[in-house]
Design an enzyme around this catalytic site. Structure first.
Site, PDB file in Angstrom:
ATOM      1  N   THR A  83      32.673  45.989  20.059  1.00  0.00           N
ATOM      2  CA  THR A  83      34.066  45.776  20.477  1.00  0.00           C
ATOM      3  C   THR A  83      34.967  46.324  19.369  1.00  0.00           C
ATOM      4  O   THR A  83      35.397  45.597  18.491  1.00  0.00           O
ATOM      5  CB  THR A  83      34.378  44.281  20.700  1.00  0.00           C
ATOM      6  OG1 THR A  83      33.744  43.520  19.662  1.00  0.00           O
ATOM      7  CG2 THR A  83      33.921  43.808  22.044  1.00  0.00           C
ATOM      8  N   LYS A 204      34.928  32.092  16.920  1.00  0.00           N
ATOM      9  CA  LYS A 204      34.263  33.237  16.288  1.00  0.00           C
ATOM     10  C   LYS A 204      35.232  34.050  15.421  1.00  0.00           C
ATOM     11  O   LYS A 204      34.957  34.387  14.269  1.00  0.00           O
ATOM     12  CB  LYS A 204      33.649  34.121  17.380  1.00  0.00           C
ATOM     13  CG  LYS A 204      33.183  35.459  16.926  1.00  0.00           C
ATOM     14  CD  LYS A 204      32.025  35.324  15.970  1.00  0.00           C
ATOM     15  CE  LYS A 204      31.870  36.539  15.118  1.00  0.00           C
ATOM     16  NZ  LYS A 204      30.595  37.130  15.092  1.00  0.00           N
ATOM     17  N   CYS A 258      32.868  43.019  10.913  1.00  0.00           N
ATOM     18  CA  CYS A 258      33.323  41.700  11.345  1.00  0.00           C
ATOM     19  C   CYS A 258      34.541  41.227  10.573  1.00  0.00           C
ATOM     20  O   CYS A 258      35.635  41.136  11.112  1.00  0.00           O
ATOM     21  CB  CYS A 258      32.184  40.715  11.188  1.00  0.00           C
ATOM     22  SG  CYS A 258      30.694  41.360  11.926  1.00  0.00           S
TER      23      CYS A 258
HETATM   24  N1  SAJ Z   1      32.956  40.081   0.098  1.00  0.00           N
HETATM   25  C1  SAJ Z   1      33.806  39.999  -1.017  1.00  0.00           C
HETATM   26  N2  SAJ Z   1      33.864  38.828  -1.711  1.00  0.00           N
HETATM   27  C2  SAJ Z   1      33.117  37.744  -1.362  1.00  0.00           C
HETATM   28  C3  SAJ Z   1      32.265  37.832  -0.229  1.00  0.00           C
HETATM   29  C4  SAJ Z   1      32.208  39.017   0.487  1.00  0.00           C
HETATM   30  O1  SAJ Z   1      34.487  40.955  -1.369  1.00  0.00           O
HETATM   31  O2  SAJ Z   1      33.212  36.719  -2.060  1.00  0.00           O
HETATM   32  C5  SAJ Z   1      32.875  41.338   0.880  1.00  0.00           C
HETATM   33  C6  SAJ Z   1      31.471  41.934   0.951  1.00  0.00           C
HETATM   34  O3  SAJ Z   1      31.183  42.720  -0.183  1.00  0.00           O
HETATM   35  C7  SAJ Z   1      31.523  42.733   2.240  1.00  0.00           C
HETATM   36  C8  SAJ Z   1      32.468  41.921   3.113  1.00  0.00           C
HETATM   37  O4  SAJ Z   1      33.164  41.061   2.243  1.00  0.00           O
HETATM   38  O5  SAJ Z   1      32.091  44.010   2.043  1.00  0.00           O
HETATM   39  C9  SAJ Z   1      31.841  41.089   4.231  1.00  0.00           C
HETATM   40  O6  SAJ Z   1      30.560  40.628   3.850  1.00  0.00           O
HETATM   41  P1  SAJ Z   1      29.939  39.209   4.181  1.00  0.00           P
HETATM   42  O7  SAJ Z   1      28.575  39.238   3.616  1.00  0.00           O
HETATM   43  O8  SAJ Z   1      30.781  38.101   3.705  1.00  0.00           O
HETATM   44  O9  SAJ Z   1      29.978  39.108   5.791  1.00  0.00           O
HETATM   45  P2  SAJ Z   1      29.457  40.051   6.991  1.00  0.00           P
HETATM   46  O10 SAJ Z   1      30.595  40.881   7.493  1.00  0.00           O
HETATM   47  O11 SAJ Z   1      28.186  40.754   6.649  1.00  0.00           O
HETATM   48  O12 SAJ Z   1      29.104  38.967   8.122  1.00  0.00           O
HETATM   49  C10 SAJ Z   1      30.117  38.114   8.645  1.00  0.00           C
HETATM   50  C11 SAJ Z   1      29.625  36.678   8.621  1.00  0.00           C
HETATM   51  N3  SAJ Z   1      30.744  35.759   8.889  1.00  0.00           N
HETATM   52  C12 SAJ Z   1      31.085  34.759   8.056  1.00  0.00           C
HETATM   53  O13 SAJ Z   1      30.524  34.564   7.002  1.00  0.00           O
HETATM   54  C13 SAJ Z   1      32.209  33.887   8.498  1.00  0.00           C
HETATM   55  C14 SAJ Z   1      28.509  36.486   9.636  1.00  0.00           C
HETATM   56  O14 SAJ Z   1      28.152  35.128   9.729  1.00  0.00           O
HETATM   57  C15 SAJ Z   1      28.974  36.962  11.015  1.00  0.00           C
HETATM   58  O15 SAJ Z   1      27.924  36.917  11.945  1.00  0.00           O
HETATM   59  C16 SAJ Z   1      29.407  38.387  10.912  1.00  0.00           C
HETATM   60  O16 SAJ Z   1      30.447  38.499   9.937  1.00  0.00           O
HETATM   61  C17 SAJ Z   1      29.911  38.785  12.293  1.00  0.00           C
HETATM   62  O17 SAJ Z   1      29.214  39.527  12.995  1.00  0.00           O
HETATM   63  O18 SAJ Z   1      30.938  38.305  12.723  1.00  0.00           O
END
Ligand code: SAJ
Length: 408
Positions: A83, A204, A258
């Site tokens: 999406t 979500k 996401c």
């Molecule tokens: N990041 C930071 N600082 C932090 C944590 C993360 O800069 O303290 C950055 C990461 O480097 C990365 C981005 O944020 O670039 C996102 O990474 P992530 O590991 O936090 O999350 P995603 O996008 O891999 O997965 C998220 C998750 N959602 C939540 O934690 C609320 C996952 O549970 C969802 O299934 C997924 O999005 C989704 O599909 O919605």
């Protein structure tokens, strides 16, 4: 009774979900319109790297999972297609979901259930999906039920999270919700809450928005501390010792499909109301440029030529091969817009050439640079400080606490 589940869309979410159901005794056919992808799966190979995915795949194959480009005639469908959002209006583009549901309607039996796993903004199902289903049901005299079961798994730990995360199921009719809850309970050990569709849609997007806003707060602190020469990591560490404070970590930007995307749905739909969210997204989106400035400052101070600077990491986060919306790609794009010579780049997980000046050999990459910018904290670089200790290092994730290492 559910006889066969047809999973539509075999990407990062659809494939593991299909494999998980099949491994737990459900008859599954995975459908994708990408012929090459289906052929790869049929030949016994997975299509992306993920911890535990190979094993799950073999297990599902032994239980008889099938892959096809054709939709199946059955009574249960799980739709997990992308999406995307329109970069200008910030609104969701539901075209893939609408197309998938429209095709399902040509095949499904009476009294079928269509489960949408794709993330959608609040109201999307009522606005775009329900009318398509209702008009077809009226002409075919069929009853079709819609369910929204948004996925929650995190790349890098998908299989564990599929087993253990709590889940949300949104349905118009509780009985249908319970039926799908039972299907997911075949593998999911977490709690499964049954609610209505709009609530499921909203939860979500809110979960990912919560994280985006909190990452933006950490990024803003990093900027304030850089401006006034304070150590943001030390400050966050001390603040987090307070019993009710839990600040996330600053970084070179937010990638993935996401957290860097879903919050925009709220800004697009409620522009006058979602102000904190809007500013947070802009803060996160501004981080690659902030890091680029930092690179320029350090290179200037240390007298390093641009062709001796290298970016380590192309993926959007550590230990995965997923580059969607990656901060490194955002930074390279910004450089290109300024007609600048593209920086060298290397990532052990990215074996295909996806950008200019990309290296595929770690040693060669290191030999060709004097200044390394750690954009992604893959385990490889965490364990390789000895190889870079004589270079200028900008560590965007605070993984090295050595004295001469620079931070954002
Ligand atoms: N990041 C930071 N600082 C932090 C944590 C993360 O800069 O303290 C950055 C990461 O480097 C990365 C981005 O944020 O670039 C996102 O990474 P992530 O590991 O936090 O999350 P995603 O996008 O891999 O997965 C998220 C998750 N959602 C939540 O934690 C609320 C996952 O549970 C969802 O299934 C997924 O999005 C989704 O599909 O919605």
């Amino acid at each position: 009774m559910i006889v066969l589940v047809n999973v539509i869309g075999l990407g990062y979410i659809g494939l593991p979900t299909a494999l998980m159901l099949a491994s737990h005794g459900i008859e599954v056919v995975g459908t994708d319109y990408n012929d090459a992808l289906v052929k790869t799966l049929q030949s016994g190979k997975v299509t992306f790297e993920e911890k535990g995915l190979d094993e799950l795949f073999s297990n599902a194959l032994s239980k008889g999972i099938k892959f096809s480009t054709e939709y199946q005639k059955t009574n249960t469908y799980i739709v997990s297609v992308p999406t995307p959002y329109d970069k200008f209006s910030k609104k969701i583009d539901p075209v893939y979901v609408i197309n998938a549901v429209t095709t399902v309607l040509e095949y499904c039996e009476d009294d079928s259930i269509i489960v949408i796993e794709s993330t959608v903004s609040p109201g999307t199902i009522n606005k775009y999906i329900r009318p398509v289903i209702e008009s077809r049901c009226a002409s075919d005299k069929k009853t079709i039920h819609i369910v929204h079961a948004p996925e929650r798994i995190i790349p890098g730990n998908m299989i564990y999270e599929l087993y253990n995360n709590n889940r949300t199921i949104g349905a118009d009719d509780k009985k249908i919700g319970e039926k799908i809850k039972k299907l997911y309970s075949s593998f999911c050990k977490g709690e499964i809450v049954v609610t209505d569709i709009r609530t499921a849609e909203m939860t979500k997007v809110v979960e990912n928005t919560f994280r985006a806003v909190n990452i933006a707060f950490a990024n803003e602190l990093a900027k304030i501390c850089r401006y006034d020469d304070m150590d943001v990591y030390e400050i966050i560490k001390i603040c987090n010792m307070h019993p009710r404070v839990s600040i996330l970590q600053p970084g070179p930007g937010v990638g993935g499909h996401c957290i860097s995307v879903d919050p925009w749905f709220l800004v697009g739909d409620y522009p006058g109301l979602a102000k904190v969210i809007d500013e947070s997204m802009k803060t996160n989106d501004g981080m690659p440029d902030f890091v680029l400035n930092r690179i320029y400052e350090i290179a200037h101070e240390k007298n390093i030529e641009i062709d001796r600077i290298g970016l380590y990491g192309l993926t959007y986060k550590e230990n995965v091969d997923d580059c969607r919306e990656s901060p490194t790609l955002q930074m390279l794009e910004s450089q290109k817009r300024h007609l600048a010579y593209p920086l060298k780049v290397y990532d052990p997980y990215v074996t295909k050439d996806i950008t200019e000046n990309q290296f595929h050999d770690f040693d060669l990459f290191l030999k060709s640079i004097d200044f390394v910018v750690v954009m992604v904290k893959h385990d490889q670089i965490r364990n390789s400080y000895d190889l870079i200790k004589d270079k200028v290092v900008l560590d965007c994730h605070n993984i090295f606490d050595n004295e001469n290492v620079h931070h954002i």
